[in-house]
Write a protein that holds these residues in place. Structure first.
Motif, mmCIF file in Angstrom:
data_model
loop_
_atom_site.group_PDB
_atom_site.id
_atom_site.type_symbol
_atom_site.label_atom_id
_atom_site.label_comp_id
_atom_site.label_asym_id
_atom_site.label_seq_id
_atom_site.Cartn_x
_atom_site.Cartn_y
_atom_site.Cartn_z
ATOM 1 N N GLY A 181 0.815 -1.217 0.000
ATOM 2 C CA GLY A 181 0.000 0.000 0.000
ATOM 3 C C GLY A 181 0.840 1.255 0.000
ATOM 4 O O GLY A 181 0.500 2.250 -0.660
ATOM 5 N N LEU A 182 1.959 1.236 0.745
ATOM 6 C CA LEU A 182 2.848 2.394 0.760
ATOM 7 C C LEU A 182 3.438 2.640 -0.617
ATOM 8 O O LEU A 182 3.501 3.792 -1.089
ATOM 9 N N GLN A 183 3.880 1.583 -1.294
ATOM 10 C CA GLN A 183 4.438 1.730 -2.640
ATOM 11 C C GLN A 183 3.389 2.274 -3.611
ATOM 12 O O GLN A 183 3.683 3.130 -4.446
ATOM 13 N N LEU A 184 2.158 1.768 -3.504
ATOM 14 C CA LEU A 184 1.090 2.253 -4.391
ATOM 15 C C LEU A 184 0.785 3.722 -4.121
ATOM 16 O O LEU A 184 0.549 4.499 -5.059
ATOM 17 N N THR A 185 0.810 4.115 -2.854
ATOM 18 C CA THR A 185 0.542 5.511 -2.502
ATOM 19 C C THR A 185 1.648 6.431 -3.021
ATOM 20 O O THR A 185 1.373 7.508 -3.573
ATOM 21 N N LEU A 186 2.902 6.017 -2.861
ATOM 22 C CA LEU A 186 4.023 6.803 -3.375
ATOM 23 C C LEU A 186 3.966 6.898 -4.894
ATOM 24 O O LEU A 186 4.240 7.964 -5.473
ATOM 25 N N GLN A 187 3.614 5.806 -5.530
ATOM 26 C CA GLN A 187 3.521 5.781 -6.990
ATOM 27 C C GLN A 187 2.437 6.730 -7.475
ATOM 28 O O GLN A 187 2.632 7.493 -8.429
ATOM 29 N N ARG A 188 1.294 6.711 -6.788
ATOM 30 C CA ARG A 188 0.190 7.590 -7.169
ATOM 31 C C ARG A 188 0.537 9.053 -6.912
ATOM 32 O O ARG A 188 0.238 9.941 -7.730
ATOM 33 N N SER A 189 1.182 9.305 -5.779
ATOM 34 C CA SER A 189 1.543 10.679 -5.425
ATOM 35 C C SER A 189 2.555 11.252 -6.412
ATOM 36 O O SER A 189 2.412 12.396 -6.880
ATOM 37 N N ALA A 190 3.571 10.453 -6.751
ATOM 38 C CA ALA A 190 4.583 10.926 -7.697
ATOM 39 C C ALA A 190 3.970 11.134 -9.083
ATOM 40 O O ALA A 190 4.282 12.114 -9.774
ATOM 41 N N GLY A 191 3.097 10.222 -9.488
ATOM 42 C CA GLY A 191 2.454 10.372 -10.793
ATOM 43 C C GLY A 191 1.616 11.630 -10.865
ATOM 44 O O GLY A 191 1.613 12.332 -11.891
ATOM 45 N N PHE A 192 0.895 11.932 -9.777
ATOM 46 C CA PHE A 192 0.073 13.137 -9.752
ATOM 47 C C PHE A 192 0.940 14.389 -9.849
ATOM 48 O O PHE A 192 0.612 15.342 -10.566
ATOM 49 N N MET A 193 2.078 14.387 -9.130
ATOM 50 C CA MET A 193 2.956 15.548 -9.154
ATOM 51 C C MET A 193 3.512 15.785 -10.560
ATOM 52 O O MET A 193 3.482 16.909 -11.075
ATOM 53 N N PHE A 194 4.002 14.709 -11.212
ATOM 54 C CA PHE A 194 4.589 14.880 -12.531
ATOM 55 C C PHE A 194 3.537 15.172 -13.603
ATOM 56 O O PHE A 194 3.835 15.798 -14.616
ATOM 57 N N SER A 195 2.298 14.733 -13.387
ATOM 58 C CA SER A 195 1.244 15.047 -14.355
ATOM 59 C C SER A 195 0.936 16.535 -14.386
ATOM 60 O O SER A 195 0.403 17.048 -15.371
ATOM 61 N N ARG A 196 1.307 17.221 -13.324
ATOM 62 C CA ARG A 196 1.100 18.671 -13.254
ATOM 63 C C ARG A 196 2.374 19.430 -13.585
ATOM 64 O O ARG A 196 2.501 20.602 -13.299
ATOM 65 N N GLY A 197 3.332 18.723 -14.173
ATOM 66 C CA GLY A 197 4.565 19.362 -14.593
ATOM 67 C C GLY A 197 5.574 19.524 -13.477
ATOM 68 O O GLY A 197 6.554 20.253 -13.634
ATOM 69 N N ALA A 198 5.315 18.881 -12.336
ATOM 70 C CA ALA A 198 6.214 18.959 -11.179
ATOM 71 C C ALA A 198 6.501 20.411 -10.802
ATOM 72 O O ALA A 198 7.619 20.775 -10.443
ATOM 73 N N ARG A 199 5.452 21.223 -10.919
ATOM 74 C CA ARG A 199 5.626 22.645 -10.600
ATOM 75 C C ARG A 199 5.009 22.965 -9.254
ATOM 76 O O ARG A 199 3.990 22.400 -8.870
ATOM 77 N N HIS A 200 5.600 23.917 -8.556
ATOM 78 C CA HIS A 200 5.021 24.386 -7.304
ATOM 79 C C HIS A 200 3.727 25.132 -7.610
ATOM 80 O O HIS A 200 3.644 25.902 -8.567
ATOM 81 N N GLN A 201 2.720 24.895 -6.783
ATOM 82 C CA GLN A 201 1.424 25.540 -7.018
ATOM 83 C C GLN A 201 1.246 26.823 -6.219
ATOM 84 O O GLN A 201 0.227 27.487 -6.314
ATOM 85 N N GLY A 202 2.247 27.149 -5.417
ATOM 86 C CA GLY A 202 2.137 28.375 -4.632
ATOM 87 C C GLY A 202 3.424 28.633 -3.865
ATOM 88 O O GLY A 202 4.275 27.757 -3.762
ATOM 89 N N VAL A 203 3.557 29.843 -3.356
ATOM 90 C CA VAL A 203 4.737 30.234 -2.583
ATOM 91 C C VAL A 203 4.279 30.906 -1.298
ATOM 92 O O VAL A 203 3.374 31.750 -1.311
ATOM 93 N N VAL A 204 4.872 30.491 -0.189
ATOM 94 C CA VAL A 204 4.559 31.112 1.101
ATOM 95 C C VAL A 204 5.618 32.179 1.395
ATOM 96 O O VAL A 204 6.821 31.894 1.320
ATOM 97 N N THR A 205 5.192 33.396 1.689
ATOM 98 C CA THR A 205 6.124 34.490 1.996
ATOM 99 C C THR A 205 5.792 35.073 3.375
ATOM 100 O O THR A 205 4.702 34.881 3.905
ATOM 101 N N ARG A 206 6.738 35.852 3.877
ATOM 102 C CA ARG A 206 6.523 36.569 5.140
ATOM 103 C C ARG A 206 7.294 37.890 5.065
ATOM 104 O O ARG A 206 8.244 38.016 4.271
#
Length: 211
Positions: A181-206
């Motif tokens: 299950g851990l491998q499947l979760t990591l695989q799904r998470s990595a696939g989702f990230m790369f499907s979005r171009g592996a880009r940050h969706q936001g920046v936190v500033t202060r």
């Protein structure tokens, strides 16, 4: 590897009650782990393929006892079933490869003997659809929800089944559900990230801090 494809296709249709029963259990990582999901992990596919293909290559035939050991009995009517073709749709290689894959994944490869004599066939069954239902007399029998008959349950006597058991009669899915299950979760998470171009969706500033 053709038989692993058949393993995945051995389950009932998507709308069947089978998919709503607790056979594929959730892992601690949250992923549901069953035969269909576990085999999508490349490591699991490679491991099961490696073992089941090697077992499938081993020639199996009939032997008879003699005074000193044994000798091949290729004329026995069961020899062709075990050595060449157990049923009308599988070669011996396909059959034993599939039975081994089931034994590895679910703890048992199960096949049914249909017919008698030379007309007999040995047909694999989906192990998740088979449940013990002993009679009041203690005779061993099983209920099988047949996916080829729209999930109709039929009773099979224990003497009509061939069972290839996995180690300690437990499958990899039962023993290592959380790891898979851990491998499947990591695989799904990595696939989702790369499907979005592996880009940050936001920046936190202060605000800047003046020292």
């Amino acid at each position: 590897m053709q038989s692993l494809g058949r393993v995945l296709a051995a389950g009932p249709p998507a709308g069947d009650d089978y998919w709503y029963e607790p056979r594929g259990m959730a892992s601690t990582a949250g992923a549901r782990v069953d035969m269909s999901s576990a085999i999508t992990w490349s490591g699991m596919w490679a491991a099961v393929s490696y073992v089941s293909e090697d077992i499938g290559k081993v020639p199996i035939g009939m032997f008879e006892r003699v005074k000193r050991g044994k000798r091949a009995a290729p004329d026995h009517w069961l020899h062709d079933k075990l050595h060449d073709q157990p049923n009308s749709t599988q070669t011996a290689f396909d059959f034993f490869e599939m039975m081994t894959a089931f034994a590895l994944l679910r703890g048992a490869g199960i096949a049914e003997q249909r017919g008698v004599g030379r007309a007999m066939e040995i047909v694999p069954l989906a192990p998740d659809l088979l449940s013990p239902n002993p009679s009041t007399s203690g005779a061993l029998r099983y209920d099988y929800r047949d996916p080829l008959k729209r999930g109709v349950v039929r009773t099979i006597l224990g003497e009509d089944l061939v069972i290839l058991r996995g180690r300690l009669s437990r499958g990899i899915i039962d023993v290592a559900r959380d790891s898979i299950g851990l491998q499947l979760t990591l695989q799904r998470s990595a696939g989702f990230m790369f499907s979005r171009g592996a880009r940050h969706q936001g920046v936190v500033t202060r605000p800047a801090v003046m020292l």
